[in-house]
Design an enzyme around this catalytic site. Structure first.
Site, PDB file in Angstrom:
ATOM      1  N   THR A  81     -42.214   7.314  -0.301  1.00 18.82           N
ATOM      2  CA  THR A  81     -41.071   7.426  -1.220  1.00 18.82           C
ATOM      3  C   THR A  81     -39.920   8.228  -0.634  1.00 18.82           C
ATOM      4  OG1 THR A  81     -42.021   9.382  -2.313  1.00 18.82           O
ATOM      5  CG2 THR A  81     -42.574   7.218  -3.241  1.00 18.82           C
ATOM      6  N   CYS A 138     -25.708  17.505   8.247  1.00 19.27           N
ATOM      7  CA  CYS A 138     -26.493  16.371   7.763  1.00 19.27           C
ATOM      8  C   CYS A 138     -25.695  15.075   7.760  1.00 19.27           C
ATOM      9  CB  CYS A 138     -27.029  16.674   6.364  1.00 19.27           C
ATOM     10  SG  CYS A 138     -28.397  17.856   6.397  1.00 19.27           S
ATOM     11  N   ASP A 148     -36.189  19.460  10.713  1.00 16.09           N
ATOM     12  CA  ASP A 148     -34.801  19.101  10.466  1.00 16.09           C
ATOM     13  C   ASP A 148     -33.933  19.761  11.516  1.00 16.09           C
ATOM     14  OD1 ASP A 148     -32.399  18.211   9.202  1.00 16.09           O
ATOM     15  OD2 ASP A 148     -33.450  18.254   7.269  1.00 16.09           O
ATOM     16  N   ASP A 199     -34.116  17.761  -2.543  1.00 15.36           N
ATOM     17  CA  ASP A 199     -32.868  18.465  -2.249  1.00 15.36           C
ATOM     18  C   ASP A 199     -31.833  17.444  -1.799  1.00 15.36           C
ATOM     19  OD1 ASP A 199     -33.936  17.987   0.277  1.00 15.36           O
ATOM     20  OD2 ASP A 199     -33.531  19.990   1.044  1.00 15.36           O
ATOM     21  N   GLY A 240     -41.086  27.512  19.662  1.00 15.88           N
ATOM     22  CA  GLY A 240     -40.298  26.300  19.558  1.00 15.88           C
ATOM     23  C   GLY A 240     -40.249  25.556  20.871  1.00 15.88           C
TER      24      GLY A 240
END
Length: 347
Positions: free
Chosen positions: A46, A15, A66, A225, A137
């Site tokens: 938000t 990340c 992600d 998270d 995918g």
């Protein structure tokens, strides 16, 4: 395979690859608001963890994606970490995962087929642990290895946990210890030992399953998270969404033991400095808070813990829930209070 180091094939990892929060805000500010879709319960307003779309009176779809470049060299572990991180956004909305699709970009002329297979196997193993199918995918030939998931889940429309509903007086509970980005940097420098690597893998591959139970609790007012923007960045999102300030007690933060010494040496990803620069005047450290603690609070977490804003009378019960679910390091780290949306950090 022994000569392949995934982290040397990419310019960033985990990340920590995220675009800095200030730049991302500038990129997104010209997007139109989604006010013409009344069933879109959560969009981009938000900076929440996932989109939520009401299907009917009993079900809402939670949708997220992600992906990132390797934070570790082991292909199987990379796949596990990336998949755990992607599914976490479903739990952060209070949802139950139901399905995943893989996002795959690999330098097929550089990376052996066996390594690519192990990345995919690692992701599939986490989906199996979450009880969901990895149903397909999309893949491309890319200059750097990229892996992640599209994740879908379900939640009752009345039980969606937004990051914008914190209330003054709420207690803040963090589910996992901090320091993942710092350990990743130490690994790249060749100074991370086997125990430190184990701490890193154990944390980043632990599914945030507590989110499903937290969804049922009215006392949990807000949930998110902690990932690429660090604890401070994601806490600021809670503050801005609710129009409140937050107070953090640095001494109560759960930290990965192996990360502390490296943080004190100044080891860490470039995302720390990008995050701190993005926070600007919205984070205030007491003079007694050492620089290394400031940096670990801005450290980019990959597959980090849930951060919950909880009514104070139920804080101990929610903390016990985290512990019962296997999050032994979960801790009360501060509280929300009236005031402009800033984070105040005391020693």
């Amino acid at each position: 395979m022994d000569k392949i180091r995934l982290t040397q094939l990419s310019h960033g990892g985990g990340c920590g690859c995220k675009i800095a929060p200030a730049m991302l805000a500038d990129m997104l500010k010209t997007l139109p608001q989604m006010q013409c879709f009344p069933d879109l319960l959560v969009g981009t307003e938000t900076a929440d963890d996932a989109a939520v779309y009401r299907l009917n009176d009993e079900q809402a779809l939670v949708a997220t994606t992600d992906f990132f470049m390797p934070i570790v060299d082991d292909p199987f572990d990379f796949g596990r970490i990336a998949a755990t991180n992607a599914i976490s956004d479903i739990y952060a909305m209070g949802g139950k995962p139901i399905l995943a699709l893989a996002i795959v970009g690999m330098p097929i002329n550089t990376l052996p087929l066996e390594a690519i297979q192990q990345i995919l196997q690692g992701g599939a193993s986490v989906c199996a642990a979450a009880g969901i199918p990895l149903a397909g995918g999309h893949s491309i030939d890319a200059p750097e290895p990229i892996y992640g998931l599209v994740a879908l889940g379900l939640v009752h429309p009345d039980k969606v946990k937004r990051n914008s509903r914190a209330q003054a007086g709420d207690v803040l509970i963090l589910g996992k210890p901090l320091g993942i980005g710092i350990l990743g940097s130490a690994m790249k420098k060749g100074v991370l030992d086997a125990d430190g690597y184990r701490q890193m893998i154990d944390t980043t591959t632990q599914l945030n399953t507590a989110g499903v139970e937290l969804a049922a609790l009215e006392a949990v007012h807000a949930l998110t998270d902690v990932t690429g923007f660090g604890l401070l960045g994601h806490l600021l999102e809670l503050c801005r969404g609710a129009g409140l300030s937050a107070h953090v007690d640095a001494a109560r933060l759960p930290l990965l033991p192996a990360a502390i010494g490296f943080a004190q040496q100044g080891i860490g990803p470039g995302a720390i400095d990008r995050n701190l620069a993005s926070f600007g005047a919205d984070v205030h450290f007491a003079a007694e808070v050492p620089v290394w603690q400031q940096r670990i609070m801005a450290d980019a977490q990959t597959s980090g813990g849930l951060l919950a804003a909880v009514a104070p009378e139920q804080a101990e019960a929610v903390l016990a829930l985290f512990h019962r679910q296997g999050f032994a390091a979960a801790s009360i780290i501060g509280c929300m209070q009236a005031g402009k949306p800033v984070v105040l950090v005391s020693p």
